[in-house]
Design an enzyme around this catalytic site. Sequence first.
Site, mmCIF file in Angstrom:
data_model
loop_
_atom_site.group_PDB
_atom_site.id
_atom_site.type_symbol
_atom_site.label_atom_id
_atom_site.label_comp_id
_atom_site.label_asym_id
_atom_site.label_seq_id
_atom_site.Cartn_x
_atom_site.Cartn_y
_atom_site.Cartn_z
ATOM 1 N N ARG A 256 0.818 -1.346 -0.151
ATOM 2 C CA ARG A 256 -0.010 0.085 0.112
ATOM 3 C C ARG A 256 0.710 1.181 0.048
ATOM 4 O O ARG A 256 0.645 2.306 -0.757
ATOM 5 C CB ARG A 256 -1.005 -0.033 1.213
ATOM 6 C CG ARG A 256 -1.980 -1.013 1.068
ATOM 7 C CD ARG A 256 -3.181 -0.830 2.336
ATOM 8 N NE ARG A 256 -3.807 -1.960 2.310
ATOM 9 C CZ ARG A 256 -4.281 -2.496 3.334
ATOM 10 N NH1 ARG A 256 -3.976 -1.986 4.654
ATOM 11 N NH2 ARG A 256 -4.728 -3.700 3.436
ATOM 12 N N ARG B 124 20.926 -6.904 7.115
ATOM 13 C CA ARG B 124 20.335 -8.103 7.169
ATOM 14 C C ARG B 124 21.436 -9.172 7.498
ATOM 15 O O ARG B 124 21.206 -10.146 7.833
ATOM 16 C CB ARG B 124 19.935 -8.623 5.825
ATOM 17 C CG ARG B 124 20.801 -9.042 4.777
ATOM 18 C CD ARG B 124 20.172 -9.489 3.503
ATOM 19 N NE ARG B 124 20.978 -10.120 2.856
ATOM 20 C CZ ARG B 124 22.421 -9.770 2.110
ATOM 21 N NH1 ARG B 124 22.424 -8.395 2.201
ATOM 22 N NH2 ARG B 124 23.073 -10.493 1.333
HETATM 23 N N1 LIG Z 1 17.038 -17.145 -1.710
HETATM 24 C C1 LIG Z 1 18.539 -16.601 -1.028
HETATM 25 C C2 LIG Z 1 19.013 -17.682 -0.705
HETATM 26 C C3 LIG Z 1 20.555 -17.552 -0.094
HETATM 27 C C4 LIG Z 1 20.427 -16.609 0.880
HETATM 28 O O1 LIG Z 1 19.843 -16.897 2.213
HETATM 29 N N2 LIG Z 1 21.115 -15.426 0.981
HETATM 30 C C5 LIG Z 1 21.072 -14.537 2.146
HETATM 31 C C6 LIG Z 1 22.460 -13.785 2.256
HETATM 32 S S1 LIG Z 1 23.070 -13.265 0.677
HETATM 33 C C7 LIG Z 1 20.018 -13.429 1.943
HETATM 34 O O2 LIG Z 1 19.972 -12.614 3.109
HETATM 35 N N3 LIG Z 1 19.554 -13.247 0.767
HETATM 36 C C8 LIG Z 1 18.697 -12.023 0.706
HETATM 37 C C9 LIG Z 1 17.127 -12.579 -0.092
HETATM 38 O O3 LIG Z 1 16.961 -13.615 -0.125
HETATM 39 O O4 LIG Z 1 16.572 -11.441 -0.593
HETATM 40 C C10 LIG Z 1 18.991 -15.445 -1.838
HETATM 41 O O5 LIG Z 1 18.523 -15.403 -2.931
HETATM 42 O O6 LIG Z 1 20.057 -15.043 -1.369
#
Ligand SMILES: N[C@@H](CCC(=O)N[C@@H](CS)C(=O)NCC(=O)O)C(=O)O
Lengths: 144, 144, 144
Positions: free
Chosen positions: B29, B102
């Site tokens: 939103r 993060r």
């Molecule tokens: N789906 C995750 C898989 C791996 C993961 O958990 N990455 C961590 C460290 S790069 C993360 O915080 N990813 C950010 C996200 O998923 O948007 C990714 O796209 O990165």
Amino acid sequence: MEPVLLGAVTILALLEQAYFSLQVIYARRKYSVSPPNTTGSPEFNRVYRAQANCSEYFPLFITAMWIAGMFFNEGLSCVGGVLYLFGRLQYFWGYSTSPQGRLAPLYFCAKILWALIGCSALGILLSFSKLYLDTDLLLITADA
Amino acid sequence: MEPVLLGAVTILALLEQAYFSLQVIYARRKYSVSPPNTTGSPEFNRVYRAQANCSEYFPLFITAMWIAGMFFNEGLSCVGGVLYLFGRLQYFWGYSTSPQGRLAPLYFCAKILWALIGCSALGILLSFSKLYLDTDLLLITADA
Amino acid sequence: MEPVLLGAVTILALLEQAYFSLQVIYARRKYSVSPPNTTGSPEFNRVYRAQANCSEYFPLFITAMWIAGMFFNEGLSCVGGVLYLFGRLQYFWGYSTSPQGRLAPLYFCAKILWALIGCSALGILLSFSKLYLDTDLLLITADA
Ligand SMILES: N[C@@H](CCC(=O)N[C@@H](CS)C(=O)NCC(=O)O)C(=O)O
Ligand SMILES: N[C@@H](CCC(=O)N[C@@H](CS)C(=O)NCC(=O)O)C(=O)O
Ligand SMILES: N[C@@H](CCC(=O)N[C@@H](CS)C(=O)NCC(=O)O)C(=O)O
């Protein structure tokens, strides 16, 4: 092994997810969106997101239904489960038709999910007080 | 039905996921990103991805916590579970603020998840040797 | 606590998912795709989608394997589980190489998943007829 009804609704849920996945595969062919792409025409995007949203909530739903079923009431949780799955089917078809079409079923599913989470919490509370406080809250409430 | 503490932490996990979903709905939103779209301003993208990442790990977390809790130690697994959920809250808020935000919570959550998987493996090993080899590994270790 | 073999295969599944996640993290570094972005070069997109697809099916797989294992046959379900995880590894590596590379392992995994869902349904049917109809379908079939 006992929780047969929960198991039955879980199988229904698996079949529904399989159906949603197949619809995405058909939509990929129909609208020519080859992996690893995930966006295309608005029609494709809606089918794709409908399945993605249902997949995202699948573990939450299964978890809530089983906790409610094991700790509170199996039959009630399974009724909730079947309603949720019905709602998700409406969500999928509605979303596939238009973004607005997803809203009414979404609210319905959200209500069921909250009810399942509420029953889970109640069941855990009752079991907790029995196991750790040696108190049967249902009896106390009945006495009051 | 026994594993009350595991059930309680699982309900916390469900509530946390519900909170994350609601934040995405509010962000849709606020930044005007209508479904089926999933990208918009960097602010929206971060909230969207924070919830997506937490959703992706939810089944892994629940599975690891329950296996560790049933086969190794319920109390310990639940402590791990609560810490993980706390870390995920920090992850969500951190990621919503900036991509860098993060990282620290992510490493924290990853450590907890590895610990839960480690406890699961240990528990399975102990149960396996008891059930199939008729050997109590804990006693052997205690004797050594 | 009994279903040790199911627990063991579940831990394998968790380790596999952890491996896939780490591959996405490495791919993010290699192809410079910083969160919250999820698209970049075709190479990155394939690795990203391979992990996303495996994550999406993880809860379906775990659920089907456990229901089949608890209600039908633990050993058989675990064999199915190990084959599925092997297929998913091939899927991940195949998809990372080319979109076509994902197809053969995908069909393989789909077959296993259908088999697990089938065994689940059979197990539930048998348990249901025993528990609610007081009839042992296996004995009836044996008599026929
Ligand atoms: N789906 C995750 C898989 C791996 C993961 O958990 N990455 C961590 C460290 S790069 C993360 O915080 N990813 C950010 C996200 O998923 O948007 C990714 O796209 O990165
Ligand atoms: N989310 C999946 C749902 C259906 C599915 O599992 N599709 C298979 C066959 S087209 C696949 O390998 N999809 C590739 C992907 O998810 O990136 C999709 O977008 O395709
Ligand atoms: N991933 C969801 C999380 C929140 C949610 O469940 N939103 C509802 C109401 S806006 C929905 O139908 N989202 C559409 C979608 O996920 O494509 C999202 O992106 O919206």
